[in-house]
Design a protein around this motif. Structure first.
Motif, PDB file in Angstrom:
ATOM      1  N   ALA A 269       9.896 -15.201   6.460  1.00 48.33           N
ATOM      2  CA  ALA A 269       9.954 -13.938   5.703  1.00 48.33           C
ATOM      3  C   ALA A 269       8.580 -13.288   5.622  1.00 48.33           C
ATOM      4  CB  ALA A 269      10.497 -14.190   4.298  1.00 48.33           C
ATOM      5  N   ASN A 270       8.542 -11.985   5.848  1.00 51.04           N
ATOM      6  CA  ASN A 270       7.324 -11.231   5.593  1.00 51.04           C
ATOM      7  C   ASN A 270       7.054 -11.175   4.090  1.00 51.04           C
ATOM      8  OD1 ASN A 270       6.978 -10.488   8.328  1.00 51.04           O
ATOM      9  ND2 ASN A 270       8.384  -8.766   8.078  1.00 51.04           N
ATOM     10  N   VAL A 271       5.788 -11.029   3.736  1.00 53.22           N
ATOM     11  CA  VAL A 271       5.404 -10.720   2.351  1.00 53.22           C
ATOM     12  C   VAL A 271       4.939  -9.271   2.362  1.00 53.22           C
ATOM     13  CG1 VAL A 271       3.862 -11.225   0.435  1.00 53.22           C
ATOM     14  CG2 VAL A 271       4.732 -13.089   1.875  1.00 53.22           C
ATOM     15  N   LEU A 272       5.636  -8.405   1.623  1.00 56.02           N
ATOM     16  CA  LEU A 272       5.383  -6.969   1.658  1.00 56.02           C
ATOM     17  C   LEU A 272       4.914  -6.519   0.286  1.00 56.02           C
ATOM     18  CD1 LEU A 272       8.716  -6.978   3.297  1.00 56.02           C
ATOM     19  CD2 LEU A 272       6.927  -5.741   4.514  1.00 56.02           C
ATOM     20  N   LEU A 273       3.680  -6.045   0.205  1.00 58.64           N
ATOM     21  CA  LEU A 273       3.072  -5.679  -1.067  1.00 58.64           C
ATOM     22  C   LEU A 273       3.222  -4.183  -1.308  1.00 58.64           C
ATOM     23  CD1 LEU A 273      -0.213  -7.771  -0.791  1.00 58.64           C
ATOM     24  CD2 LEU A 273       2.003  -8.463  -1.732  1.00 58.64           C
ATOM     25  N   ILE A 274       3.824  -3.831  -2.448  1.00 63.03           N
ATOM     26  CA  ILE A 274       3.957  -2.435  -2.852  1.00 63.03           C
ATOM     27  C   ILE A 274       3.287  -2.256  -4.213  1.00 63.03           C
ATOM     28  CG2 ILE A 274       6.107  -2.127  -1.551  1.00 63.03           C
ATOM     29  CD1 ILE A 274       7.610  -2.228  -4.249  1.00 63.03           C
ATOM     30  N   GLY A 275       3.079  -1.002  -4.589  1.00 65.63           N
ATOM     31  CA  GLY A 275       2.465  -0.720  -5.875  1.00 65.63           C
ATOM     32  C   GLY A 275       1.648   0.549  -5.820  1.00 65.63           C
ATOM     33  N   GLY A 362      12.003  -9.611   4.714  1.00 66.09           N
ATOM     34  CA  GLY A 362      10.865  -9.983   3.890  1.00 66.09           C
ATOM     35  C   GLY A 362      11.151 -10.024   2.406  1.00 66.09           C
ATOM     36  N   THR A 363      10.125 -10.441   1.693  1.00 67.49           N
ATOM     37  CA  THR A 363      10.118 -10.453   0.238  1.00 67.49           C
ATOM     38  C   THR A 363       9.181  -9.344  -0.225  1.00 67.49           C
ATOM     39  OG1 THR A 363      10.481 -12.840   0.172  1.00 67.49           O
ATOM     40  CG2 THR A 363       9.595 -11.815  -1.818  1.00 67.49           C
ATOM     41  N   ILE A 364       9.695  -8.416  -1.014  1.00 68.21           N
ATOM     42  CA  ILE A 364       8.906  -7.279  -1.489  1.00 68.21           C
ATOM     43  C   ILE A 364       8.293  -7.639  -2.843  1.00 68.21           C
ATOM     44  CG2 ILE A 364       8.934  -4.841  -2.116  1.00 68.21           C
ATOM     45  CD1 ILE A 364      11.286  -4.473  -0.216  1.00 68.21           C
ATOM     46  N   VAL A 365       6.970  -7.558  -2.893  1.00 62.37           N
ATOM     47  CA  VAL A 365       6.230  -7.955  -4.091  1.00 62.37           C
ATOM     48  C   VAL A 365       5.562  -6.722  -4.693  1.00 62.37           C
ATOM     49  CG1 VAL A 365       4.415  -9.415  -5.037  1.00 62.37           C
ATOM     50  CG2 VAL A 365       5.770 -10.229  -3.089  1.00 62.37           C
ATOM     51  N   LEU A 366       5.842  -6.466  -5.954  1.00 65.78           N
ATOM     52  CA  LEU A 366       5.189  -5.369  -6.676  1.00 65.78           C
ATOM     53  C   LEU A 366       3.938  -5.888  -7.358  1.00 65.78           C
ATOM     54  CD1 LEU A 366       4.988  -2.570  -7.994  1.00 65.78           C
ATOM     55  CD2 LEU A 366       6.611  -3.380  -9.748  1.00 65.78           C
ATOM     56  N   LEU A 367       2.790  -5.285  -7.035  1.00 62.55           N
ATOM     57  CA  LEU A 367       1.540  -5.570  -7.742  1.00 62.55           C
ATOM     58  C   LEU A 367       1.326  -4.510  -8.822  1.00 62.55           C
ATOM     59  CD1 LEU A 367      -0.974  -6.512  -4.885  1.00 62.55           C
ATOM     60  CD2 LEU A 367       0.577  -7.995  -6.165  1.00 62.55           C
ATOM     61  N   LEU A 397      11.151   3.346  -8.912  1.00 57.91           N
ATOM     62  CA  LEU A 397      11.380   2.962  -7.512  1.00 57.91           C
ATOM     63  C   LEU A 397      10.709   1.625  -7.214  1.00 57.91           C
ATOM     64  CD1 LEU A 397      10.774   6.439  -5.838  1.00 57.91           C
ATOM     65  CD2 LEU A 397      12.979   5.262  -6.109  1.00 57.91           C
ATOM     66  N   TYR A 398       9.471   1.467  -7.664  1.00 56.80           N
ATOM     67  CA  TYR A 398       8.786   0.186  -7.449  1.00 56.80           C
ATOM     68  C   TYR A 398       9.615  -0.964  -8.024  1.00 56.80           C
ATOM     69  CZ  TYR A 398       4.360   2.640  -6.321  1.00 56.80           C
ATOM     70  OH  TYR A 398       3.377   3.402  -5.749  1.00 56.80           O
ATOM     71  N   ALA A 399      10.088  -0.800  -9.223  1.00 58.46           N
ATOM     72  CA  ALA A 399      10.837  -1.875  -9.887  1.00 58.46           C
ATOM     73  C   ALA A 399      12.139  -2.182  -9.161  1.00 58.46           C
ATOM     74  CB  ALA A 399      11.115  -1.487 -11.342  1.00 58.46           C
ATOM     75  N   SER A 400      12.821  -1.132  -8.665  1.00 60.91           N
ATOM     76  CA  SER A 400      14.105  -1.352  -7.999  1.00 60.91           C
ATOM     77  C   SER A 400      13.933  -1.971  -6.610  1.00 60.91           C
ATOM     78  CB  SER A 400      14.877  -0.037  -7.899  1.00 60.91           C
ATOM     79  OG  SER A 400      14.226   0.880  -7.037  1.00 60.91           O
ATOM     80  N   TRP A 401      12.812  -1.736  -5.957  1.00 60.83           N
ATOM     81  CA  TRP A 401      12.568  -2.307  -4.630  1.00 60.83           C
ATOM     82  C   TRP A 401      12.066  -3.749  -4.702  1.00 60.83           C
ATOM     83  CZ3 TRP A 401      10.499   0.890   0.000  1.00 60.83           C
ATOM     84  CH2 TRP A 401      11.229   2.081   0.121  1.00 60.83           C
ATOM     85  N   VAL A 404       9.993  -9.601  -6.499  1.00 58.95           N
ATOM     86  CA  VAL A 404       9.183 -10.272  -7.521  1.00 58.95           C
ATOM     87  C   VAL A 404       8.036  -9.340  -7.912  1.00 58.95           C
ATOM     88  CG1 VAL A 404       9.713 -12.635  -6.800  1.00 58.95           C
ATOM     89  CG2 VAL A 404       7.792 -11.440  -5.755  1.00 58.95           C
ATOM     90  N   THR A 405       7.461  -9.593  -9.080  1.00 58.27           N
ATOM     91  CA  THR A 405       6.370  -8.762  -9.588  1.00 58.27           C
ATOM     92  C   THR A 405       5.204  -9.650 -10.001  1.00 58.27           C
ATOM     93  OG1 THR A 405       7.909  -7.061 -10.382  1.00 58.27           O
ATOM     94  CG2 THR A 405       5.716  -7.097 -11.389  1.00 58.27           C
ATOM     95  N   LEU A 406       3.997  -9.187  -9.679  1.00 53.13           N
ATOM     96  CA  LEU A 406       2.790  -9.916 -10.091  1.00 53.13           C
ATOM     97  C   LEU A 406       1.856  -8.951 -10.811  1.00 53.13           C
ATOM     98  CD1 LEU A 406       1.001 -12.527  -9.917  1.00 53.13           C
ATOM     99  CD2 LEU A 406      -0.078 -11.452  -7.928  1.00 53.13           C
ATOM    100  N   ASP A 407       1.500  -9.285 -12.029  1.00 56.86           N
ATOM    101  CA  ASP A 407       0.448  -8.553 -12.728  1.00 56.86           C
ATOM    102  C   ASP A 407      -0.889  -9.080 -12.237  1.00 56.86           C
ATOM    103  OD1 ASP A 407       1.999  -6.847 -14.429  1.00 56.86           O
ATOM    104  OD2 ASP A 407       2.556  -8.629 -15.579  1.00 56.86           O
TER     105      ASP A 407
END
Length: 425
Positions: A269-275, A362-367, A397-401, A404-407
């Motif tokens: 799986a790709n790790v895809l960082l959004i934010g 992939g896994t979409i990760v919200l920063l 949109l960030y939350a719905s995509w 997982v989320t990382l602060d």
């Protein structure tokens, strides 16, 4: 010919560059495991005289492997093809087929997890649509027949075609894709037309024997319709485990299959960082890629390479629409690949068509970090629109995509370590 004590395993096929079989078999214990690419005219000599102890066989050589063996198992004879060859101590070759049993393992696990019981109980007497009529279809139909399901083969050349499928089979409880439609690199794509999954009112699940990408086009359609779905990674691992049992002469426990499947899913799986712009996607992504030994891609840099100008230049010269079109193109290119760490632009979420391109593999990760900590430097959209407005427009949109989320923790290195723990990498 290899000596009786030599244990050399591998995969025979014509084009094998993207195979995951060596990594899978290393975990199952059937190693060393090599890739044997052969042209059709070389297959017979390799099978009869090659220095191997156990072989997996993929298209286009499964029928030929069956024909070249000294003895064939009942499973192979049932399907007329072999995907596993074993050289026995006397030098003779046994042909077997683990595709049927591999799909049966995946089917039963899916039914227990998603449908509330063993396949033989929940599918008995139920209509199942099998898309495609090739070799994989025969294995799937056999497995479905074994659990009492009514398998209906849908094909473009057969009597039961795709047109009018919904009207003829409205009571179908399961759809299984055995065609190559949606396979890497032509992904995401689906063998069914838009809306057909949603129109099957009795549908309880969708399976696909294609395993790359992790979420094929038909699985993504099922997800949109809130129907449980799974692509063929479980079948790939299960049939490999059954082959390993034949190679090694010992059983592979179910927990080893499950552990290998989970490991392969995380690995590929790709790790895809959004934010938000300036949140630290690029720096954290680079640090994570170094930490876990993966390639790193920044989609803004990919746009630069594609267009011959930076994202900032493209925006100022040609406008946001031109930039977003270029961004979608590079998202499609990298989103279908495997095992990457990808930093996405802050506005990737503003085009809905980008979501399946990223989500498919992939896994979409919200920063996240406080607005007061975000920099505007070198970010023309942030400067023009303001961070508060962008956050208001994009936060949902960030939350719905996000899967997982990382602060963010304060530094790229600590963020990378936190991401590694969070994702089990």
């Amino acid at each position: 010919m290899a000596g009786a004590g030599e244990r050399r395993f591998g995969l025979l096929g014509r084009t094998l560059a993207h195979s995951w079989s060596p990594a899978i078999h290393a975990r199952l214990g059937s190693a060393p495991y090599a890739l044997f690419e052969r042209e059709p005219q070389d297959v017979a000599d390799f099978v009869r005289n090659g220095g191997w102890r156990g072989l997996n066989v993929t298209i286009p050589y499964k029928r030929r492997a069956f024909e070249l063996a000294d003895e064939t198992s009942a499973r192979a004879r049932r399907l007329g093809v072999a995907n596993t060859l074993v050289r026995r101590d006397d030098g003779s070759i046994l042909a077997d087929n683990t595709d049927l049993a591999g799909f049966a393992w995946m089917l039963d696990a899916f039914c227990r997890r998603e449908l509330g019981g063993a396949a033989a109980r929940v599918l008995d007497g139920e209509r199942v649509l099998v898309l495609g009529s090739g070799g994989a279809s025969k294995a799937v139909v056999a497995a479905l027949t074994d659990v009492g399901a009514r398998a209906c083969v849908i094909s473009r050349s057969g009597a039961d075609g795709y047109e009018g499928l919904v009207e003829r089979h409205a009571d179908a409880c399961l759809v299984v894709n055995t065609t190559p439609v949606g396979m890497f690199p032509a992904c995401p794509a689906s063998p069914l037309a838009e809306g057909q999954i949603e129109s099957l009112a009795g549908l309880k699940g969708v399976l696909d024997v294609v395993y790359n990408p992790l979420r094929t086009g038909i699985c993504l359609a099922a997800e949109r319709a809130h129907v449980p779905a799974e692509s063929g990674l479980a079948m790939l691992v299960a049939q490999a485990a059954l082959s390993a049992e034949l190679f090694l002469g010992r059983a592979v426990p179910d927990e080893v299959i499950a552990d290998t499947l989970a490991w392969l899913g995380r690995t590929t799986a790709n790790v895809l960082l959004i934010g938000m712009p300036g949140v630290g996607k690029t720096s954290a992504g680079r640090a994570l890629a170094r930490l876990v030994g993966r390639p790193f891609v920044d989609l803004d840099d990919a746009v630069n390479l594609q267009c011959g100008m930076s994202a900032r230049e493209l925006l100022s010269r040609h406008g946001e629409d031109a930039f977003r079109r270029a961004e979608t193109k590079v998202a499609a290119e990298h989103g279908r690949r495997s095992g990457l760490v990808v930093a996405c632009g802050g506005g990737i979420v503003t085009r809905p068509e980008n979501y399946p391109l990223l989500h498919q593999n992939g896994t979409i990760v919200l920063l996240r970090r406080p607005l007061s900590q975000l920099s505007l430097a070198g970010r023309p959209l942030s400067q023009a629109c303001g961070l508060e407005r962008l956050e208001h427009e994009r936060s949902g949109l960030y939350a719905s995509w996000a899967d997982v989320t990382l602060d963010c923790t304060g530094s790229a290195g600590s963020d990378a370590r936190a991401l590694r723990r969070l994702l089990g990498l």
